[in-house]
Structures are given as C-alpha cells and as structure tokens.
Write a protein that holds these residues in place. Structure first.
Motif, short mmCIF file in Angstrom:
data_model
loop_
_atom_site.label_atom_id
_atom_site.label_comp_id
_atom_site.label_asym_id
_atom_site.label_seq_id
_atom_site.Cartn_x
_atom_site.Cartn_y
_atom_site.Cartn_z
N ALA A 39 28.35 -22.02 -3.50
CA ALA A 39 28.04 -20.74 -3.14
C ALA A 39 27.29 -20.99 -1.82
O ALA A 39 27.77 -20.25 -0.73
CB ALA A 39 27.17 -20.10 -3.86
N GLU A 40 26.63 -22.19 -1.47
CA GLU A 40 26.05 -22.37 -0.29
C GLU A 40 27.00 -22.74 0.83
O GLU A 40 27.07 -22.00 2.07
CB GLU A 40 24.97 -23.69 -0.36
N LEU A 41 27.93 -23.53 0.48
CA LEU A 41 29.07 -23.90 1.56
C LEU A 41 29.80 -22.69 1.90
O LEU A 41 30.27 -22.44 3.13
CB LEU A 41 29.76 -25.15 1.14
N VAL A 42 30.36 -21.81 0.98
CA VAL A 42 31.03 -20.74 1.27
C VAL A 42 30.30 -19.72 2.28
O VAL A 42 30.96 -19.23 3.05
CB VAL A 42 31.46 -19.99 -0.10
N GLU A 43 28.98 -19.52 1.97
CA GLU A 43 28.30 -18.60 2.70
C GLU A 43 28.03 -19.15 4.05
O GLU A 43 27.92 -18.26 5.07
CB GLU A 43 27.03 -18.16 1.95
N ARG A 44 28.04 -20.49 4.19
CA ARG A 44 27.83 -20.94 5.39
C ARG A 44 29.25 -20.97 6.37
O ARG A 44 29.03 -20.74 7.60
CB ARG A 44 27.36 -22.39 5.33
N HIS A 45 30.19 -21.48 5.65
CA HIS A 45 31.34 -21.50 6.44
C HIS A 45 32.43 -20.22 6.39
O HIS A 45 33.33 -20.19 7.21
CB HIS A 45 32.36 -22.65 6.05
N ARG A 46 32.39 -19.45 5.40
CA ARG A 46 33.31 -18.24 5.20
C ARG A 46 34.67 -18.75 5.23
O ARG A 46 35.50 -18.39 6.12
CB ARG A 46 33.05 -17.45 6.18
N PRO A 47 35.31 -19.74 4.57
CA PRO A 47 36.48 -20.46 4.45
C PRO A 47 37.56 -19.45 4.33
O PRO A 47 37.38 -18.45 3.54
CB PRO A 47 36.42 -21.63 3.83
N THR A 48 38.59 -19.95 4.72
CA THR A 48 39.97 -19.13 4.33
C THR A 48 40.15 -19.36 2.80
O THR A 48 40.53 -18.44 2.21
CB THR A 48 41.13 -19.74 5.12
N LEU A 49 39.98 -20.42 2.25
CA LEU A 49 40.19 -20.83 1.02
C LEU A 49 39.11 -21.63 0.18
O LEU A 49 38.53 -22.43 0.89
CB LEU A 49 41.58 -21.65 0.84
N LEU A 50 39.12 -21.27 -1.08
CA LEU A 50 38.08 -22.18 -1.85
C LEU A 50 38.93 -22.55 -2.97
O LEU A 50 39.40 -21.84 -3.98
CB LEU A 50 36.87 -21.25 -2.40
N LEU A 51 38.79 -24.02 -3.22
CA LEU A 51 39.62 -24.56 -4.19
C LEU A 51 38.70 -24.93 -5.26
O LEU A 51 37.87 -25.99 -4.95
CB LEU A 51 40.27 -25.90 -3.93
N LEU A 52 38.61 -24.41 -6.41
CA LEU A 52 37.45 -24.24 -7.28
C LEU A 52 37.92 -24.79 -8.62
O LEU A 52 38.57 -24.25 -9.28
CB LEU A 52 36.87 -23.01 -7.44
N ASP A 53 37.26 -25.75 -9.17
CA ASP A 53 37.45 -26.34 -10.56
C ASP A 53 36.88 -25.39 -11.45
O ASP A 53 35.85 -24.61 -11.17
CB ASP A 53 36.67 -27.62 -10.56
N LEU A 54 37.54 -25.28 -12.50
CA LEU A 54 37.28 -24.32 -13.52
C LEU A 54 35.98 -24.46 -14.31
O LEU A 54 35.42 -23.77 -14.96
CB LEU A 54 38.60 -24.09 -14.64
N SER A 55 35.71 -25.99 -14.38
CA SER A 55 34.42 -26.31 -15.24
C SER A 55 33.89 -27.49 -14.54
O SER A 55 34.38 -28.47 -14.00
CB SER A 55 35.17 -26.66 -16.77
N PHE A 56 32.55 -27.15 -14.39
CA PHE A 56 31.67 -28.14 -13.86
C PHE A 56 30.79 -28.67 -14.94
O PHE A 56 29.91 -27.92 -15.38
CB PHE A 56 30.90 -27.61 -12.95
#
Length: 204
Positions: A39-56
């Motif tokens: 969440a922190e990185l998305v808010e900082r960079h506002r990327p075109t794409l987020l590749l997100l693992d389904l499970s952490f």
C-alpha cells in the motif's frame, strides 16, 4: 513507459518477475514483501500496474484490492497465485482486480497479461477462464475490438489455431480472449457464441 510494482513475500519470485519484465517498455519501480509495504509503495509511485500475490504468509491480499483502487485509481492489478481454483479467480475479479494468472503460467502468458492490463484490458488465465462461465454482475461485459474480431472468427467456424494464425498472435492469447468473451457474455457453448455474434451483427 509502464511502471510496475511487484508484491510477493518470496524474494526469488520478485527477482524472477523483474528480470522477465523489465525492458525498454516496462520498469519496476518498487518491490513489496508484505501488504502494508504494498500500500505504501502504490501510494508513493502510483504505478501503471501492481502485480499482487494472492497470499502473504497465509493471509489473502484481496482485502487490500479496494484500498489500492482508492489510493491509485489508475493502477491496474494483476493477481498472481499458485492456486488453480476458478472461484479464486472470480473472487479476485469481483474484488476489483483486473487480471488473474497462475504462477505456473509460462513466461509468455505473464508478458501477455502485463501488456493487456497496460493497454486497459483484462486478462484471465486461459486454464481457468473456461470454468468461469457464469457472468458476474460486477464484471465489465463490453467486448474489446480484438474480442469482437475473435468472436466473429469463432462464429465463422475457425479453430483457436486458425484464429491465432489469422490474427498473428499465439494460440494462448486466443484461448485467453475466448475465455474472456465467454465470461463477459455469460455463455459456455460454441453455439451460444455464434448466437451472440449474430446478435452483435458480427456475422451473417
């Protein structure tokens, strides 16, 4: 330039994806090892794409998807997973993700998924798409221009291989587009696809 964040709790996976995707069109602007960092990185960079693992660490990341959409509305989300459960694909798309792909997919499929999402389209793992035949009310039912072309060729009686040759793309791409068409139209049989093509005036 397509900017990408990779969120996965396995460093080797993140490294492999970065190596595969980074070129003169794509740049990885961040890697996250957990959900708060994502969440922190998305808010900082506002990327075109987020590749997100389904499970952490056994925790589903789907609850984070609406927050990501709120933090960066233009960021498109591709869920990656080791699981092959079609219902997980349905849940991911319903949660707001734009694509779903198994980690065991070949490199070509990951590249195709990234290209599709970067172009504003959806991508569904071809192996799972055929199992998701019931239309979800939360999904976009508008066919893209290429999907309309594929549907017209299906209605003309062409096989997936013939369509791939006609459009000069891989057969896996056609399988993915065919699955997406079925999902959007809520049909399962070829005869139903032909009927839809006629209703859309894509074929005689």
């Amino acid at each position: 330039m397509t900017t990408i964040i990779i969120a996965d709790d396995h460093p080797v996976v993140r490294c492999g994806i970065r190596t595969l995707l980074e070129d003169d069109r794509n740049v990885v602007v961040g890697e996250a090892a957990d959900l708060p960092q994502t969440a922190e990185l998305v808010e900082r960079h506002r990327p075109t794409l987020l590749l997100l693992d389904l499970s952490f660490a056994g925790t589903s990341s789907l609850d984070l998807v609406p927050r990501i959409r709120a933090l960066s509305p233009r960021t498109r989300i591709l869920i990656l997973t080791m699981h092959d459960d079609p219902e997980l694909a349905r849940d991911s798309l319903a949660a707001g993700a734009h694509g779903f792909l198994r980690k065991e997919a070949v490199a070509e499929e990951l590249v195709a998924a990234v290209d599709a999402l970067a172009a504003g389209r959806r991508y569904l793992d071809p192996a799972l798409g055929a199992a998701l035949l019931d239309r979800d009310p939360g999904l976009d039912t508008t066919l893209s221009k290429r999907e309309r072309e594929v549907l017209a060729l299906i209605a003309d009686g062409l096989t997936n291989r013939q369509i791939a040759d006609e459009l000069r793309v891989s057969i896996r791409t056609i399988e993915a587009q065919r699955a997406s068409i079925k999902l959007k139209l809520g049909v399962s049989r070829r005869t139903e696809l032909v009927t839809c093509a006629r209703q859309l005036r894509l074929t005689a």
